[in-house]
Each structure stands twice: as C-alpha cells, then as structure tokens.
Design a protein around this motif. Structure first.
Motif, PDB file in Angstrom:
ATOM      1  N   TYR B   5       0.926  -1.249  -0.030  1.00 44.10           N
ATOM      2  CA  TYR B   5      -0.163  -0.055   0.019  1.00 44.10           C
ATOM      3  C   TYR B   5       0.855   1.292   0.003  1.00 44.10           C
ATOM      4  O   TYR B   5       0.607   2.167  -0.698  1.00 44.10           O
ATOM      5  CB  TYR B   5      -1.041  -0.126   1.167  1.00 44.10           C
ATOM      6  CG  TYR B   5      -2.271  -0.786   1.047  1.00 44.10           C
ATOM      7  CD1 TYR B   5      -3.028  -0.870  -0.115  1.00 44.10           C
ATOM      8  CD2 TYR B   5      -2.337  -2.089   1.986  1.00 44.10           C
ATOM      9  CE1 TYR B   5      -3.920  -1.675  -0.254  1.00 44.10           C
ATOM     10  CE2 TYR B   5      -3.459  -2.848   1.670  1.00 44.10           C
ATOM     11  CZ  TYR B   5      -4.439  -2.632   0.520  1.00 44.10           C
ATOM     12  OH  TYR B   5      -5.504  -3.350   0.454  1.00 44.10           O
ATOM     13  N   LEU B   8       1.953   1.724  -3.553  1.00 43.81           N
ATOM     14  CA  LEU B   8       0.923   2.482  -4.237  1.00 43.81           C
ATOM     15  C   LEU B   8       0.798   3.635  -3.895  1.00 43.81           C
ATOM     16  O   LEU B   8       0.592   4.449  -4.778  1.00 43.81           O
ATOM     17  CB  LEU B   8      -0.244   1.203  -3.860  1.00 43.81           C
ATOM     18  CG  LEU B   8      -1.388   1.727  -4.954  1.00 43.81           C
ATOM     19  CD1 LEU B   8      -0.931   0.900  -6.140  1.00 43.81           C
ATOM     20  CD2 LEU B   8      -2.623   0.788  -4.596  1.00 43.81           C
ATOM     21  N   ILE B  12       1.190   6.850  -6.811  1.00 42.06           N
ATOM     22  CA  ILE B  12       0.086   7.644  -6.951  1.00 42.06           C
ATOM     23  C   ILE B  12       0.571   9.066  -6.896  1.00 42.06           C
ATOM     24  O   ILE B  12       0.420   9.956  -7.972  1.00 42.06           O
ATOM     25  CB  ILE B  12      -1.254   7.511  -6.379  1.00 42.06           C
ATOM     26  CG1 ILE B  12      -1.979   6.236  -6.672  1.00 42.06           C
ATOM     27  CG2 ILE B  12      -2.192   8.503  -6.594  1.00 42.06           C
ATOM     28  CD1 ILE B  12      -2.983   5.497  -5.779  1.00 42.06           C
ATOM     29  N   LEU B 165      -6.310   6.024 -13.373  1.00 43.40           N
ATOM     30  CA  LEU B 165      -6.392   5.387 -12.087  1.00 43.40           C
ATOM     31  C   LEU B 165      -7.776   4.779 -11.790  1.00 43.40           C
ATOM     32  O   LEU B 165      -7.569   3.680 -11.353  1.00 43.40           O
ATOM     33  CB  LEU B 165      -6.209   6.488 -10.948  1.00 43.40           C
ATOM     34  CG  LEU B 165      -4.825   6.981 -10.902  1.00 43.40           C
ATOM     35  CD1 LEU B 165      -4.766   8.405  -9.783  1.00 43.40           C
ATOM     36  CD2 LEU B 165      -3.870   6.059 -10.632  1.00 43.40           C
ATOM     37  N   ILE B 166      -8.719   5.276 -12.446  1.00 40.87           N
ATOM     38  CA  ILE B 166      -9.992   4.401 -12.606  1.00 40.87           C
ATOM     39  C   ILE B 166      -9.961   3.127 -13.284  1.00 40.87           C
ATOM     40  O   ILE B 166     -10.492   2.090 -12.901  1.00 40.87           O
ATOM     41  CB  ILE B 166     -10.940   5.256 -13.017  1.00 40.87           C
ATOM     42  CG1 ILE B 166     -11.429   6.618 -11.978  1.00 40.87           C
ATOM     43  CG2 ILE B 166     -12.505   4.396 -13.195  1.00 40.87           C
ATOM     44  CD1 ILE B 166     -12.453   7.586 -12.561  1.00 40.87           C
ATOM     45  N   VAL B 168      -7.193   1.386 -13.727  1.00 38.99           N
ATOM     46  CA  VAL B 168      -6.427   0.660 -12.985  1.00 38.99           C
ATOM     47  C   VAL B 168      -7.018  -0.275 -11.786  1.00 38.99           C
ATOM     48  O   VAL B 168      -7.197  -1.511 -11.859  1.00 38.99           O
ATOM     49  CB  VAL B 168      -4.982   1.128 -12.478  1.00 38.99           C
ATOM     50  CG1 VAL B 168      -4.542   0.269 -11.220  1.00 38.99           C
ATOM     51  CG2 VAL B 168      -4.080   1.660 -13.774  1.00 38.99           C
ATOM     52  N   ALA B 169      -7.919   0.548 -11.267  1.00 34.90           N
ATOM     53  CA  ALA B 169      -8.611   0.010 -10.273  1.00 34.90           C
ATOM     54  C   ALA B 169      -9.653  -0.933 -10.817  1.00 34.90           C
ATOM     55  O   ALA B 169      -9.952  -1.909 -10.113  1.00 34.90           O
ATOM     56  CB  ALA B 169      -9.418   1.321  -9.238  1.00 34.90           C
ATOM     57  N   ALA B 170     -10.210  -0.429 -11.631  1.00 30.95           N
ATOM     58  CA  ALA B 170     -11.402  -1.466 -12.198  1.00 30.95           C
ATOM     59  C   ALA B 170     -10.743  -2.648 -12.678  1.00 30.95           C
ATOM     60  O   ALA B 170     -11.302  -4.013 -12.479  1.00 30.95           O
ATOM     61  CB  ALA B 170     -12.254  -0.639 -13.535  1.00 30.95           C
ATOM     62  N   CYS B 171      -9.596  -2.680 -13.410  1.00 31.93           N
ATOM     63  CA  CYS B 171      -9.053  -3.773 -13.783  1.00 31.93           C
ATOM     64  C   CYS B 171      -8.558  -4.797 -12.733  1.00 31.93           C
ATOM     65  O   CYS B 171      -8.902  -5.964 -12.536  1.00 31.93           O
ATOM     66  CB  CYS B 171      -7.507  -3.656 -14.611  1.00 31.93           C
ATOM     67  SG  CYS B 171      -8.211  -3.217 -16.327  1.00 31.93           S
ATOM     68  N   ALA B 172      -8.000  -4.258 -11.409  1.00 33.34           N
ATOM     69  CA  ALA B 172      -7.488  -4.809 -10.238  1.00 33.34           C
ATOM     70  C   ALA B 172      -8.864  -5.611  -9.578  1.00 33.34           C
ATOM     71  O   ALA B 172      -8.989  -6.641  -9.392  1.00 33.34           O
ATOM     72  CB  ALA B 172      -7.092  -3.817  -9.238  1.00 33.34           C
ATOM     73  N   ILE B 173      -9.709  -4.894  -9.705  1.00 33.23           N
ATOM     74  CA  ILE B 173     -11.146  -5.485  -9.029  1.00 33.23           C
ATOM     75  C   ILE B 173     -11.625  -6.259 -10.006  1.00 33.23           C
ATOM     76  O   ILE B 173     -12.158  -7.495  -9.429  1.00 33.23           O
ATOM     77  CB  ILE B 173     -12.416  -4.199  -8.945  1.00 33.23           C
ATOM     78  CG1 ILE B 173     -11.998  -3.333  -7.769  1.00 33.23           C
ATOM     79  CG2 ILE B 173     -13.703  -5.080  -8.649  1.00 33.23           C
ATOM     80  CD1 ILE B 173     -12.858  -2.133  -7.724  1.00 33.23           C
ATOM     81  N   HIS B 176      -9.440  -9.960  -9.768  1.00 36.43           N
ATOM     82  CA  HIS B 176      -9.660 -10.455  -8.510  1.00 36.43           C
ATOM     83  C   HIS B 176     -11.067 -11.057  -8.111  1.00 36.43           C
ATOM     84  O   HIS B 176     -11.313 -11.577  -7.171  1.00 36.43           O
ATOM     85  CB  HIS B 176      -9.198  -9.792  -7.305  1.00 36.43           C
ATOM     86  CG  HIS B 176      -7.652  -9.390  -7.328  1.00 36.43           C
ATOM     87  ND1 HIS B 176      -6.956  -8.245  -7.525  1.00 36.43           N
ATOM     88  CD2 HIS B 176      -6.501 -10.332  -7.293  1.00 36.43           C
ATOM     89  CE1 HIS B 176      -5.632  -8.283  -7.668  1.00 36.43           C
ATOM     90  NE2 HIS B 176      -5.448  -9.644  -7.746  1.00 36.43           N
TER      91      HIS B 176
END
Ligand SMILES: Nc1ncnc2c1ncn2[C@@H]1O[C@H](COP(=O)(O)OP(=O)(O)OP(=O)(O)O)[C@@H](O)[C@H]1O
Ligand SMILES: [Mg+2]
Lengths: 245, 334
Positions: B5, B8, B12, B165-166, B168-173, B176
């Motif tokens: 974290y 990360l 950012i 950033l959105i 990347v976050a969408a891909c991470a979610i 997983h």
C-alpha cells in the motif's frame, strides 16, 4: 426411475464405431463399474453422457429427464459431475483455488466482476471441506504445479465431490497410482454416501471390483456382458475379452 | 501488505506530481500519452493476458470510439453527447468483434480479429462522407468538466491521470473477482470450465466487452489529446503496438501493460529524437525482453529481485560458515 440411463447410444469417428448401440440403466445410489480393454470406448461413453461429444444416435437420461440435447455446461447444474482420465486441472492455481472454481461453476457468483473472490468465506470453507474429504486440507494453499500425480488425482475427485453431484462419473480414478495411494482412494470412494450414484471406469478387471454393485463390460464399443459382480466375473465372455487381449 | 500500500500511495503521489516536477510541456504531454496508451493496453491485457485470446484488431475498437466522438463533435454536438456516442460506438463494435471472433480461439482468433480490425481501418479510409477519408477529422475543443479546462497540457494530464487510475482500479477489481477467476479458468482449461458448469463463450464475451470498454475510453482520450483522428490510428501497426506493450510489460499482470506502454511511448517519442531508427531499437528491446524475461518486464523483474534477495540472504550465513560462495541456486542447503 433410474439415476442415469443411456438408450441405443451410438457414436463413430470416421469409419470407426466407438459406441455401438449401448443401453444401460443405473439405479439411484448404485455403484456401477464400466470395464473394458484399452480403446473399448469407455471414455467416449462418458463424453457422450456428459455432452462433451454429441451422439450420432440414441439418448441420455438423467433421472428420467432426456438431456441428450442439453449443452454439456448445463449438466453439472442438474447434478452430474465427472473426473478426467487425463488430469485436467488448473496448473497455475493453488489446490484450494482449483476446488473453489468447481464450487463457483454452480454458483451465480461466477458472473460477479465486482466482489473479491478471496473474501468469499463460504466458498473457501466449502472448498476446504471438499479437500478435507480427500485428505488434502493441509496442503490447500500449495500451487497445483508443486503436487504429486497422486495428489492431482485426488484434487480431481475433490472437485467433483465439491459440486455435491447426484451422479458422479469417475474415469479411471486409480490410473497411475501407487498401492498406498490406491488404498486411500478406495476408502475415499467407499465413503461416498449412497445418495450419490457412482459410475466408474476401470480398464483392469480387478482394481475396483469390490466397489461395484453391478458391472458393464464394454468391448469394441458394445456392451458384452452386464450383471452383478459375480455374474460378470463368472461369464465366459468376460474371460474371452480379457484373455484375448 | 502494508509495504504494497505504501508503494501504491507513493506511485500515485509521484504521478500527481508529474506536472509540477516537469515544467516542460512536451514531457507532460508524453506523460499523458503514456497514461492513455496504458488504458488501451490494460484493456487489451484483459483479453490477451487473462483470457488467453490474442487480439490483433483492438485499434479498431478504440478507433471506432475516436471516430464517433470526432464525428459527433464536428456535427456540432456537445462533449457529453460525443463521449456517450463514442462509448456506444466502441461497445457496439466490440460486440460485433466478439460475436464474430469468439467462434474460434488460438491462431484463428488472431486472424479474425486482425481481419475485423482491417475492415474498420478500411471503413475509416473509404467511408469518406462520415470519416473524411485520409484527411481525417479535426476536433476543435477539449471538454471542460466541472469548469476545469483540459486545454492545457497540465489540465489534460490531470484528467487522463484520473481516468487511468479508475481504469487500473477497475482492472484490479475485475481480475480478483469471481468472474475474473472464471476468465482465467477459460484461458487455462476451457474444457474443464465447461464441464464445471461455466458458459465459456459467455465468459469470454463479457471479458471482451470490458476490454472493449477500456479501448473505447482510450480512444476518446486519444482523439481529445491529438484533437484529430485519421485512419492511421486504426492501422494494424497500432494494434500490434498495443500487443507489444502488453507482452513486453507482462501479459496477465496488472501493471505489466502500464510499464509496457511507458516503454513503447518513450522509445517512440523521446528516443526517436536522438535515434532515427527508433523502430529498430524498439524491435531490439522487444527481442531482448523475450529472450531474457519471456514473462515480461514486471514479472521478470520481480523474479530477478526475489532471486537476488534470496541470494543475498543466503550468502550472509554462508560467508560466516566460510562455505564456498558458489552454491547451486534455488536449493537452500540444510
Ligand atoms: N476424438 C476422437 N477422434 C477419433 N478417434 C477417437 C477419438 N476419441 C477416441 N477415439 C478412438 O475411439 C476408441 C475408443 O477410445 P476411448 O478413449 O473411448 O477408449 P477407452 O475405453 O477409454 O480406452 P482407455 O482404457 O485406453 O482409456 C479408440 O480407438 C480411440 O482411438
Ligand atoms: Mg479412457
């Protein structure tokens, strides 16, 4: 009512008739052994039953429901699970994740792109329970690629059991196992409760005889003999098939 | 976990600081390009890395979105209509691509996506009444959401960073999630997935749609960044470049495509100022990566770093025991 029935089932590959007008019915709770020498058409019969192959003729019934035309992906949802003779697992994942995928296959959660899979506690617990049944609970976090052949065989069985099938199809669950491993798998299979109907393929005569209620002997895609254990063993045609090999 | 974290957060913050740290507009624009290509590569990676489906037609998807936005703006519509229309065009094109290409997998899938990408390129080139052919379409203005102008290099960078950033976050979610696990399963063992009750085709279809959505978003960023779109942006080379980003950075990893996008954009724009044959250089870098880090830069570096770390930890006690330094790698002695 039978748990699983095939009627006049036929399949050819080119000119080779691999399933020739096969008929049989398995009663609920029964343990059915399907034997036959190499190339008899046993695995093909499973592929026809699960819908991975489409029969040229005939039908497949699951608890009296005709599923011949049902896509194979829908059959697990009706309580049919199988294992593969050639291990077909997810080598990049852990044992636990392999088992979780089996559970996910029947869960509406499989369409969810937002939830975190590793936080689905009920899935993890159920997967661990399935692994515990085959004695793999302690090594659940191990990557599948780092497990032995015998362990992979048990993962195959755990994944099928995890789906809580009504009809379980096992394609040579003893293939390639050591004597100790065979004993473990044997006691594992005999511990499956009777509300599950089990159909098991073996190509040896002796390996799984004691697990079977009834035996179907296949040869060149045809049912040669069918009957109780004693009947099939005593039948001269059985000796002919196995001695003629 | 906390280290992760912290890293990360640092990353950012560093990204936010780019326009302040770099005063030269040219380099801020390069940074914007990296981020917008990263969004494109992230989308492609969903299909290539996690779905095991190699597409050589993805520039057609972002291109459809770019053209839709440019066309609507040129026709006098506002930015909201243009962006909504671009997303719709991108998703519709994606659905068409998916319906036609998902009959196949492997080489056939590559060939079908390639052919479809070429068709979109041909349309951009020949459907002159809509696309203005070879001359392309110019876009007069960039949007100003909430009164913040994107006209300047800094303003555009900030907007692109937020979108990135959105993404990347969408891909991470996504990767997983249970659906992400299902997608990876269809990549590794489609037959078993089918036998377990998964609808392999449908899983791939929705993954394609998500991939196409990110491509469309990248296409919108692209057309606003350049304030222009022409068939060149849809050419096979553009699709291949995207694939290069994914594979060089690390297919099937979250950040690999981002690193790959940075590599390609930097070589293409910055190094090309000094070396005329930048294409050659890019090719050479790619060959080196494939030879020495076939899994891509991100997972490859992680592997080397871990090996070095383990080696360093082993050497200490080994030196204390005066053991020979040349122990076999990867096999800790008892
Ligand atoms: N997809 C296929 N295409 C062509 N021939 C096939 C195909 N699948 C199986 N066969 C052939 O059909 C015959 C029966 O194969 P099958 O795998 O069903 O046998 P089996 O009884 O399971 O044998 P084993 O004990 O070796 O597993 C073999 O001769 C095999 O070569
Ligand atoms: Mg077989």
């Amino acid at each position: 009512m039978s748990a699983l029935a095939v009627k006049n089932l036929s399949k050819s590959f080119g000119g080779l008739r691999v399933t020739a007008n096969v008929n049989f019915a398995v009663e609920p709770g029964e343990r059915r052994l399907i034997i036959g020498p190499n190339g008899a058409g046993k695995t093909t019969l499973f592929n026809l039953i699960t819908g991975e192959l489409t029969p040229d003729a005939g039908s497949v019934l699951l608890f009296d429901r005709d599923i011949t035309r049902l896509p194979s992906r829908n059959r697990p949802h009706l309580g049919m699970a199988r294992t593969y003779q050639i291990i077909t697992l997810f080598p990049r994942d852990t044992i636990l994740r392999n088992a979780m995928l089996a559970l996910l296959g029947l869960s509406p959660l499989r369409w969810n792109p937002f939830a975190a899979l590793h936080r689905q506690q009920h899935l993890r617990d159920a997967a661990r329970a399935a692994l515990a049944r085959v004695g793999l609970a302690e090594m659940a976090e191990r990557p599948l690629a780092e497990t032995s052949y015998g362990e992979k065989r048990r993962v195959e069985i755990a994944m099928a059991l995890a789906q809580q099938p009504r009809v379980l199809l096992l394609d040579e669950p003893f293939a390639g196992l050591s004597i100790d491993e065979r004993r473990d798998v044997r006691s594992l299979l005999s511990s499956i409760p009777r509300d599950v109907t089990v159909v098991m393929i073996e190509h040896d005569m002796d390996t799984a005889l004691d697990l079977a209620d009834r035996i179907t002997l296949l040869h060149f895609g045809e049912v040669v003999v069918e009957g109780t254990r004693a009947e099939v063993v005593a039948d001269p045609r059985t000796r002919e098939v196995y001695l003629g090999e | 976990m906390t280290v992760r974290y912290a890293l990360l957060a640092a990353a950012i913050l560093a990204l936010i600081a780019v326009p302040y740290a770099i005063t030269e507009q040219y380099y801020v624009n390069i940074a914007s390009q990296i981020l917008l290509y990263a969004v494109f590569a992230l989308g492609l990676n969903i299909l290539v890395g996690y779905g095991g489906l190699v597409s050589l037609g993805h520039a057609g998807l972002s291109g459809a979105a770019s053209y839709a936005a440019a066309y609507l703006l040129a026709a006098g519509h506002g930015h909201v209509v243009a962006i909504a229309g671009a997303l719709a065009a991108g998703l519709l094109t994606t659905a068409g691509f998916a319906a036609l290409s998902l009959r196949a997998s492997g080489i056939s899938f590559i060939m079908i996506t390639l052919a479809l990408g070429e068709i979109i390129w041909g349309l951009a080139y020949r459907w002159i009444s809509i696309t203005n052919g070879d001359n392309g379409i110019s876009v007069a203005t960039r949007p100003a959401p909430f009164g913040l102008s994107l006209a300047s290099a800094d303003g555009f960078y900030d907007a692109t960073l937020i979108v990135f950033l959105i993404a990347v976050a969408a891909c991470a979610i996504f990767v997983h999630s249970p659906f992400g696990a299902a997608l990876a399963g269809t990549r590794d063992q489609p037959r078993r997935m089918n036998a377990l009750g998964f609808h392999v085709w449908m899983v791939r279809f929705w993954a394609f749609m998500f991939s196409g959505l990110l491509s469309a978003v990248a296409g919108i960023l692209f057309v606003y960044y350049n304030e222009f779109i022409s068939p060149q942006a849809l050419a096979l080379t553009a699709s291949a470049e995207g694939l290069l980003m994914v594979i060089s950075g690390g297919a099937g990893t979250l950040l690999g495509p981002v690193v790959g996008a940075a590599l390609v954009v930097i070589v293409k724009n910055v190094v090309s100022a000094y070396i005329a044959r930048w294409n050659f250089l890019l090719g050479a870098i790619f060959v080196l990566i494939v030879v020495f880090m076939p899994e891509g830069l991100v997972p490859g570096s992680v592997r080397l770093f871990r090996a070095a770390w383990r080696g360093a930890r082993r050497r200490k006690p080994a030196a204390a025991a005066a053991a020979p330094a040349s122990m076999p790698a990867g096999e800790p002695k008892p």
